[in-house]
Write an enzyme that holds these catalytic residues in place. Structure first.
Site, PDB file in Angstrom:
ATOM      1  N   HIS A   1      46.072  17.577 -44.591  1.00  0.00           N
ATOM      2  CA  HIS A   1      46.923  18.698 -44.205  1.00  0.00           C
ATOM      3  C   HIS A   1      46.244  19.439 -43.063  1.00  0.00           C
ATOM      4  O   HIS A   1      45.049  19.738 -43.132  1.00  0.00           O
ATOM      5  CB  HIS A   1      47.133  19.604 -45.423  1.00  0.00           C
ATOM      6  CG  HIS A   1      47.686  20.929 -45.078  1.00  0.00           C
ATOM      7  ND1 HIS A   1      48.781  21.074 -44.263  1.00  0.00           N
ATOM      8  CD2 HIS A   1      47.290  22.198 -45.416  1.00  0.00           C
ATOM      9  CE1 HIS A   1      49.040  22.364 -44.119  1.00  0.00           C
ATOM     10  NE2 HIS A   1      48.150  23.053 -44.803  1.00  0.00           N
TER      11      HIS A   1
ATOM     12  N   CYS B   1      51.577  24.003 -49.401  1.00  0.00           N
ATOM     13  CA  CYS B   1      51.162  22.997 -48.412  1.00  0.00           C
ATOM     14  C   CYS B   1      50.842  21.649 -49.050  1.00  0.00           C
ATOM     15  O   CYS B   1      50.650  20.656 -48.345  1.00  0.00           O
ATOM     16  CB  CYS B   1      49.972  23.502 -47.622  1.00  0.00           C
ATOM     17  SG  CYS B   1      50.309  25.017 -46.730  1.00  0.00           S
TER      18      CYS B   1
ATOM     19  N   ASN C   1      49.629  24.668 -38.150  1.00  0.00           N
ATOM     20  CA  ASN C   1      49.767  24.337 -39.574  1.00  0.00           C
ATOM     21  C   ASN C   1      51.256  24.287 -39.914  1.00  0.00           C
ATOM     22  O   ASN C   1      51.917  25.326 -39.931  1.00  0.00           O
ATOM     23  CB  ASN C   1      49.036  25.410 -40.383  1.00  0.00           C
ATOM     24  CG  ASN C   1      49.147  25.199 -41.885  1.00  0.00           C
ATOM     25  OD1 ASN C   1      50.003  24.459 -42.365  1.00  0.00           O
ATOM     26  ND2 ASN C   1      48.287  25.870 -42.626  1.00  0.00           N
TER      27      ASN C   1
HETATM   28  O1  UT7 Z   1      47.906  25.782 -45.256  1.00  0.00           O
HETATM   29  C1  UT7 Z   1      47.569  26.706 -46.224  1.00  0.00           C
HETATM   30  C2  UT7 Z   1      46.144  26.814 -46.348  1.00  0.00           C
HETATM   31  N1  UT7 Z   1      45.623  27.781 -45.395  1.00  0.00           N
HETATM   32  C3  UT7 Z   1      44.432  27.583 -44.902  1.00  0.00           C
HETATM   33  O2  UT7 Z   1      43.836  26.575 -45.125  1.00  0.00           O
HETATM   34  C4  UT7 Z   1      43.788  28.694 -44.089  1.00  0.00           C
HETATM   35  C5  UT7 Z   1      42.317  28.666 -44.349  1.00  0.00           C
HETATM   36  N2  UT7 Z   1      41.626  29.740 -43.686  1.00  0.00           N
HETATM   37  C6  UT7 Z   1      41.364  29.719 -42.358  1.00  0.00           C
HETATM   38  O3  UT7 Z   1      41.754  28.805 -41.663  1.00  0.00           O
HETATM   39  C7  UT7 Z   1      40.524  30.834 -41.788  1.00  0.00           C
HETATM   40  O4  UT7 Z   1      40.035  31.630 -42.846  1.00  0.00           O
HETATM   41  C8  UT7 Z   1      41.299  31.721 -40.783  1.00  0.00           C
HETATM   42  C9  UT7 Z   1      41.549  30.952 -39.491  1.00  0.00           C
HETATM   43  C10 UT7 Z   1      42.599  32.195 -41.375  1.00  0.00           C
HETATM   44  C11 UT7 Z   1      40.461  32.952 -40.436  1.00  0.00           C
HETATM   45  O5  UT7 Z   1      39.204  32.539 -39.944  1.00  0.00           O
HETATM   46  P1  UT7 Z   1      37.863  33.181 -40.519  1.00  0.00           P
HETATM   47  O6  UT7 Z   1      36.764  32.603 -39.731  1.00  0.00           O
HETATM   48  O7  UT7 Z   1      37.857  32.979 -42.007  1.00  0.00           O
HETATM   49  O8  UT7 Z   1      38.030  34.704 -40.134  1.00  0.00           O
HETATM   50  P2  UT7 Z   1      38.097  35.981 -41.077  1.00  0.00           P
HETATM   51  O9  UT7 Z   1      39.393  36.037 -41.804  1.00  0.00           O
HETATM   52  O10 UT7 Z   1      36.823  36.079 -41.874  1.00  0.00           O
HETATM   53  O11 UT7 Z   1      38.083  37.134 -39.984  1.00  0.00           O
HETATM   54  C12 UT7 Z   1      36.973  37.286 -39.092  1.00  0.00           C
HETATM   55  C13 UT7 Z   1      37.332  38.353 -38.074  1.00  0.00           C
HETATM   56  C14 UT7 Z   1      37.905  39.611 -38.689  1.00  0.00           C
HETATM   57  O12 UT7 Z   1      37.454  40.719 -37.952  1.00  0.00           O
HETATM   58  P3  UT7 Z   1      36.223  41.627 -38.494  1.00  0.00           P
HETATM   59  O13 UT7 Z   1      36.661  42.151 -39.819  1.00  0.00           O
HETATM   60  O14 UT7 Z   1      35.040  40.701 -38.582  1.00  0.00           O
HETATM   61  O15 UT7 Z   1      36.099  42.674 -37.437  1.00  0.00           O
HETATM   62  C15 UT7 Z   1      39.388  39.470 -38.466  1.00  0.00           C
HETATM   63  O16 UT7 Z   1      40.052  40.714 -38.406  1.00  0.00           O
HETATM   64  O17 UT7 Z   1      38.339  37.850 -37.193  1.00  0.00           O
HETATM   65  C16 UT7 Z   1      39.428  38.779 -37.130  1.00  0.00           C
HETATM   66  N3  UT7 Z   1      40.651  38.044 -36.879  1.00  0.00           N
HETATM   67  C17 UT7 Z   1      41.102  37.803 -35.647  1.00  0.00           C
HETATM   68  N4  UT7 Z   1      40.628  38.135 -34.427  1.00  0.00           N
HETATM   69  C18 UT7 Z   1      41.321  37.731 -33.346  1.00  0.00           C
HETATM   70  C19 UT7 Z   1      41.498  37.500 -37.779  1.00  0.00           C
HETATM   71  N5  UT7 Z   1      42.522  36.890 -37.137  1.00  0.00           N
HETATM   72  C20 UT7 Z   1      42.289  37.086 -35.813  1.00  0.00           C
HETATM   73  C21 UT7 Z   1      42.982  36.689 -34.652  1.00  0.00           C
HETATM   74  N6  UT7 Z   1      42.473  37.029 -33.439  1.00  0.00           N
HETATM   75  N7  UT7 Z   1      44.133  35.979 -34.702  1.00  0.00           N
END
Ligand code: UT7
Length: 329
Positions: A251, A112, A281
């Site tokens: 980004h 990215c 993204n």
């Molecule tokens: O461009 C390249 C660079 N990439 C980035 O910058 C991405 C950076 N990261 C992020 O934007 C965030 O970490 C995400 C949006 C990917 C995820 O958000 P988060 O607040 O960090 O969530 P998490 O991964 O800690 O997951 C929290 C919960 C989990 O469930 P449990 O384990 O707490 O029960 C996930 O399974 O949210 C769940 N989850 C979802 N739930 C509903 C993950 N994706 C989804 C989804 N819908 N799409």
């Protein structure tokens, strides 16, 4: 020494929109989760016949048209992408053929951050006198690298392309650029298989190792740490400070990252440009797409200082400070 100034800008977006409601029917997710955790409402998805090179060529054509230039006027193409058409030939070479250019063409792959790395390559080529007019492109068909059963990644990404034409000038357009990389963080965001380390095999494809795998929260923490540092460093190397920048153009990975960036830099949220709600993204394409949105909506004025910042797999990051020397649209 000559400087690099922006004389043309263009973009291309595929027509198809994939909404959060569409994703609710594909994986276990909700519009509410996606909007509150990311800010994304919809993203564009390339049609079957479209590729990274076709999107990149369309954006480049628009940028050439905006500059009033033709294919023969360009003497280098630098294309940033993380979803190349092939491992080789380069996507830049395919774009060169599509445009009818005859100049050298090269891909820059820093995930990215590819657009900022490509901008550095293009700017250095002009400042050293090796090129006079360079097409810098950020293009992605990231949707083809997505595991559409993985709700943690499939809701985030979209396709698109943006392009700039840089020209040798007495007036400084591209000012400071600061790049970084930390390969010890390689595992947190990867497309593991399909290269020489893990060649494509039936087993690896069945294990989905040819698709994006991401430890999202690790990337999040990295992003909010490096972004303010990179922006401040690029502004300082341009003899400017945060107060001098009219627009911060990060980004577009997550609205919460953009908001944290604004808070950590101490700038109002509305000076950190965001179009993530509509495009998601788009990886290497997100910064030139954002610049093009600001330009086409009449929000860039001659003399405006823009602070661009990218971050992503590698890990890599980079910030560039640009003075907008083109007229307002
Ligand atoms: O461009 C390249 C660079 N990439 C980035 O910058 C991405 C950076 N990261 C992020 O934007 C965030 O970490 C995400 C949006 C990917 C995820 O958000 P988060 O607040 O960090 O969530 P998490 O991964 O800690 O997951 C929290 C919960 C989990 O469930 P449990 O384990 O707490 O029960 C996930 O399974 O949210 C769940 N989850 C979802 N739930 C509903 C993950 N994706 C989804 C989804 N819908 N799409």
């Amino acid at each position: 020494m000559k400087h690099a100034a922006i004389v043309g800008i263009g973009a291309y977006l595929p027509e198809r929109r994939l909404t959060n409601a569409d994703l609710e029917r594909m994986v276990d997710t909700t519009d509410e989760w996606i909007v509150t955790r990311t800010g994304i409402r919809e993203r564009r998805i390339a049609a079957d016949h479209e590729t990274t090179s076709s999107l990149g060529a369309e954006a480049a054509r628009a940028a050439l048209g905006d500059a009033g230039l033709g294919p023969a006027d360009i003497d280098l193409i630098v294309l940033g992408t993380s979803s190349p058409d092939h491992i080789f030939p380069s996507t830049a070479a395919l774009v060169q053929a599509r445009l009818g250019c005859t100049c050298p063409a090269v891909d820059v792959m820093a995930a990215c951050t590819s657009f900022i790395y490509a901008l550095q390559h293009a700017t250095s080529s002009i400042e050293s006198g090796r090129a006079k007019r360079v097409l810098v492109i950020g293009a992605e068909v990231f949707s083809r690298l997505i595991d559409w059963t993985d709700r943690g990644t499939c809701v985030l990404f979209g396709d698109g392309a943006g392009a700039l034409v840089l020209e040798a000038s007495d007036e400084a357009g591209v000012l400071g650029i600061e790049l970084g990389a930390d390969g010890t963080g390689a595992d947190v965001l990867t497309v593991k298989a399909g290269g020489s380390a893990f060649p494509a095999t039936v087993e690896r494809i069945e294990a989905r190792e040819h698709l994006v795998q991401m430890a999202g929260s690790e990337v999040f923490k990295f992003a909010v740490r490096v972004i303010p540092e990179a922006v401040r460093a690029a502004l300082a190397s341009s003899d400017l400070s945060v107060a001098d920048a009219r627009w911060f153009i990060p980004h577009q990975a997550n609205q919460r990252i953009l908001d944290t960036m604004a808070d950590r830099l101490g700038v109002p949220h509305d000076r950190v440009f965001s179009n993530i709600a509509n495009l998601g993204n788009t990886s290497a394409a997100s910064i030139p797409l954002a610049m093009n949105d600001l330009y086409t909506t009449g929000n860039l004025r001659p003399g405006d200082v823009l602070a661009l910042v990218g971050f992503g797999a590698g890990l890599t990051w980079g910030a560039a400070v640009v003075r907008w020397t083109k007229g307002a649209r």
